[in-house]
Design an enzyme around this catalytic site. Structure first.
Site, PDB file in Angstrom:
ATOM      1  N   ASN A  11      -7.278  25.572  -2.812  1.00  0.00           N
ATOM      2  CA  ASN A  11      -7.250  25.785  -1.365  1.00  0.00           C
ATOM      3  C   ASN A  11      -5.785  25.954  -0.979  1.00  0.00           C
ATOM      4  OD1 ASN A  11      -7.345  25.703   1.393  1.00  0.00           O
ATOM      5  ND2 ASN A  11      -8.076  23.584   1.538  1.00  0.00           N
ATOM      6  N   TRP A  12      -5.402  27.188  -0.715  1.00  0.00           N
ATOM      7  CA  TRP A  12      -3.985  27.454  -0.422  1.00  0.00           C
ATOM      8  C   TRP A  12      -3.598  27.027   0.993  1.00  0.00           C
ATOM      9  CZ3 TRP A  12      -2.907  33.096  -2.652  1.00  0.00           C
ATOM     10  CH2 TRP A  12      -2.992  33.035  -4.059  1.00  0.00           C
ATOM     11  N   LYS A  13      -4.597  26.699   1.802  1.00  0.00           N
ATOM     12  CA  LYS A  13      -4.316  26.341   3.210  1.00  0.00           C
ATOM     13  C   LYS A  13      -3.461  27.449   3.829  1.00  0.00           C
ATOM     14  CE  LYS A  13      -5.063  21.574   1.965  1.00  0.00           C
ATOM     15  NZ  LYS A  13      -4.813  20.153   2.175  1.00  0.00           N
ATOM     16  N   HIS A 101     -13.607  21.425   6.133  1.00  0.00           N
ATOM     17  CA  HIS A 101     -12.455  20.699   5.574  1.00  0.00           C
ATOM     18  C   HIS A 101     -11.986  19.670   6.609  1.00  0.00           C
ATOM     19  CE1 HIS A 101      -8.439  19.848   4.076  1.00  0.00           C
ATOM     20  NE2 HIS A 101      -8.866  20.290   2.906  1.00  0.00           N
ATOM     21  N   GLU A 103      -9.171  18.921   7.612  1.00  0.00           N
ATOM     22  CA  GLU A 103      -8.160  19.445   8.547  1.00  0.00           C
ATOM     23  C   GLU A 103      -8.831  20.215   9.683  1.00  0.00           C
ATOM     24  OE1 GLU A 103      -5.725  21.296   5.534  1.00  0.00           O
ATOM     25  OE2 GLU A 103      -5.209  19.286   4.807  1.00  0.00           O
ATOM     26  N   GLU A 173     -13.440  14.739  -0.417  1.00  0.00           N
ATOM     27  CA  GLU A 173     -11.995  14.660  -0.253  1.00  0.00           C
ATOM     28  C   GLU A 173     -11.646  13.486   0.663  1.00  0.00           C
ATOM     29  OE1 GLU A 173     -10.099  18.765  -1.082  1.00  0.00           O
ATOM     30  OE2 GLU A 173     -10.568  18.664   1.047  1.00  0.00           O
ATOM     31  N   GLY A 179      -2.762  15.441   0.221  1.00  0.00           N
ATOM     32  CA  GLY A 179      -1.346  15.715   0.453  1.00  0.00           C
ATOM     33  C   GLY A 179      -0.467  14.477   0.414  1.00  0.00           C
ATOM     34  N   SER A 219      -4.837  15.303  -3.832  1.00  0.00           N
ATOM     35  CA  SER A 219      -3.726  15.092  -4.767  1.00  0.00           C
ATOM     36  C   SER A 219      -4.129  15.262  -6.232  1.00  0.00           C
ATOM     37  CB  SER A 219      -3.078  13.718  -4.536  1.00  0.00           C
ATOM     38  OG  SER A 219      -2.553  13.641  -3.222  1.00  0.00           O
ATOM     39  N   GLY A 240      -5.271  21.351  -3.441  1.00  0.00           N
ATOM     40  CA  GLY A 240      -4.401  21.884  -2.395  1.00  0.00           C
ATOM     41  C   GLY A 240      -3.034  22.234  -2.960  1.00  0.00           C
ATOM     42  N   GLY A 241      -2.067  21.372  -2.731  1.00  0.00           N
ATOM     43  CA  GLY A 241      -0.662  21.639  -3.083  1.00  0.00           C
ATOM     44  C   GLY A 241      -0.448  22.186  -4.491  1.00  0.00           C
TER      45      GLY A 241
HETATM   46  P1  13P Z   1      -3.861  18.240  -1.904  1.00  0.00           P
HETATM   47  O1  13P Z   1      -4.309  18.633  -3.275  1.00  0.00           O
HETATM   48  O2  13P Z   1      -2.579  18.911  -1.476  1.00  0.00           O
HETATM   49  O3  13P Z   1      -3.864  16.757  -1.707  1.00  0.00           O
HETATM   50  O4  13P Z   1      -4.980  18.825  -0.882  1.00  0.00           O
HETATM   51  C1  13P Z   1      -6.303  18.546  -1.107  1.00  0.00           C
HETATM   52  C2  13P Z   1      -7.121  19.389  -0.210  1.00  0.00           C
HETATM   53  O5  13P Z   1      -7.169  19.179   0.994  1.00  0.00           O
HETATM   54  C3  13P Z   1      -7.854  20.526  -0.803  1.00  0.00           C
HETATM   55  O6  13P Z   1      -8.751  21.061   0.105  1.00  0.00           O
END
Ligand code: 13P
Length: 255
Positions: A11-13, A101, A103, A173, A179, A219, A240-241
Site C-alpha cells: 500500500n503505497w498510500k 483502511h 486512515e 491492521e 507506521g 510495520s 505500507g512504508g
Molecule cells: P506500515 O507498514 O507503514 O506500518 O503501514 C501499514 C499499512 O497501513 C498498510 O496498509
C-alpha cells in the site's frame, strides 16, 4: 484445510508519482522471478494517478504483479467531485481495492456502512476487496479490540454471498502498529486473525472461512515477515512504508 495462496500487497498510500512508480515497479520486477510469482500473489496499490501508467508497463512487459487501488466510491458515476468509481478502476485492470483502511476511517470519516457499500461495489465489478479492520491502542488496552474487529468484519462483508466472502481478502491492521515500527507480535497477530476467521465462519460458514485470505498489516519489514507468515491464520501482508522501496518489498515477497 484449504490451500490459500499467500498474498503480499504494497500500500503505497500517498507516495510515488507516476514517473517514480514506473521506476519502482521495474526495479521490483527485476528482483522477482517466476518462482516468486508462483509462490506468492504480489500486489501493488499505488495512488490513482499511477494506475494507468503501471497498467501499461505491467501489460507491455508481461509482469505478473497485480494492480490494486487504495479506495473507490460506491456509486457507479454521478456528481461526486473528486471521487473514483469501482467501474473506472475495473477498466484499468485493477484486481484489488483496499477498502476501509484505518486512515480512511479515521481521517476521512468512513463508516462501516460506507465500507460495506464499497466492498459490494468492488465485488460487483469483478474485483477483490481488501477489507481492512483493526483496533486503536486504547481499544486494545480497554479489552474491546476483539469486539471491534468482529463488528468491522461482519459489517464489511454484509450482503455478500458465501462464495464472494471466501474470495475476499481481509487485512488485520492494528492501528497502533501502523507506521510506528511497532508490530503486533506474531502471537497477537495470529490470535486476531483466528478471531477474524471465526467471525467469517459465523457469518458465512466454514467453507468461506477456510478460503478467505487474511493479511496482517502494521510495520511489516523484511526482518519480521517470515515469523508473521508462519502463523497458521496469516495468509499474507499489507505493507505500507517498506513497500515503497523495491529492494525491501522484494525481500518481503521472498520471505
Ligand atoms: P506500515 O507498514 O507503514 O506500518 O503501514 C501499514 C499499512 O497501513 C498498510 O496498509
Amino acid at each position: 484445510m484449504t490451500e490459500r495462496t499467500p498474498i503480499i500487497a504494497g500500500n503505497w498510500k500517498m507516495h510515488h508519482d507516476h514517473y517514480t512508480a514506473i521506476q519502482v515497479i521495474q526495479k521490483l520486477s527485476y528482483q522477482l522471478d517466476k518462482t516468486d510469482y508462483e509462490r506468492v500473489e504480489v500486489v501493488v496499490c499505488p495512488p490513482f494517478t499511477d494506475l494507468r501508467s503501471l497498467q501499461t508497463v505491467l501489460e507491455a512487459d508481461r509482469i505478473p504483479i497485480r494492480l490494486g487501488a487504495q479506495n473507490c466510491h460506491f456509486e457507479e458515476q454521478g456528481a461526486f467531485t473528486g471521487e473514483v468509481s469501482a467501474t473506472m478502476l475495473a477498466k484499468l485492470s485493477v484486481a484489488y481495492v483496499i477498502v476501509g483502511h484505518s486512515e480512511r476511517r479515521e481521517l476521512f470519516g468512513e463508516t462501516d456502512e460506507d465500507v460495506n457499500r464499497k466492498v459490494r461495489a468492488v465485488v460487483k465489478h469483478g474485483m477483490t476487496p481488501i477489507l481492512c479492520c483493526g483496533e486503536t491502542l486504547d481499544e486494545r488496552e480497554a479489552g474491546t479490540a476483539e469486539a471491534k474487529v468482529r463488528g468491522q468484519v461482519e459489517a464489511g462483508i454484509a450482503g455478500l454471498s458465501k462464495a464472494q466472502v471466501g474470495a475476499a481478502v481481509i487485512a488485520y491492521e492494528p492501528i497502533w502498529a501502523i507506521g510506528t515500527g511497532r508490530t503486533a507480535g506474531s502471537e497477537d497477530a495470529q490470535a486476531m486473525c483466528a478471531v477474524i476467521r471465526e467471525q467469517v465462519a459465523a457469518v458465512a460458514g466454514p467453507d468461506a472461512a477456510g478460503a478467505v485470505r487474511i493479511q496482517y498489516g502494521g510495520s511489516v519489514k523484511p526482518g519480521n515477515i517470515a515469523e508473521l507468515m508462519a502463523c497458521p491464520d496469516v495468509d499474507g501482508a499489507l505493507v505500507g512504508g517498506a513497500s515503497l522501496d523495491p529492494d525491501d518489498f522484494a525481500r518481503i515477497v521472498r520471505f
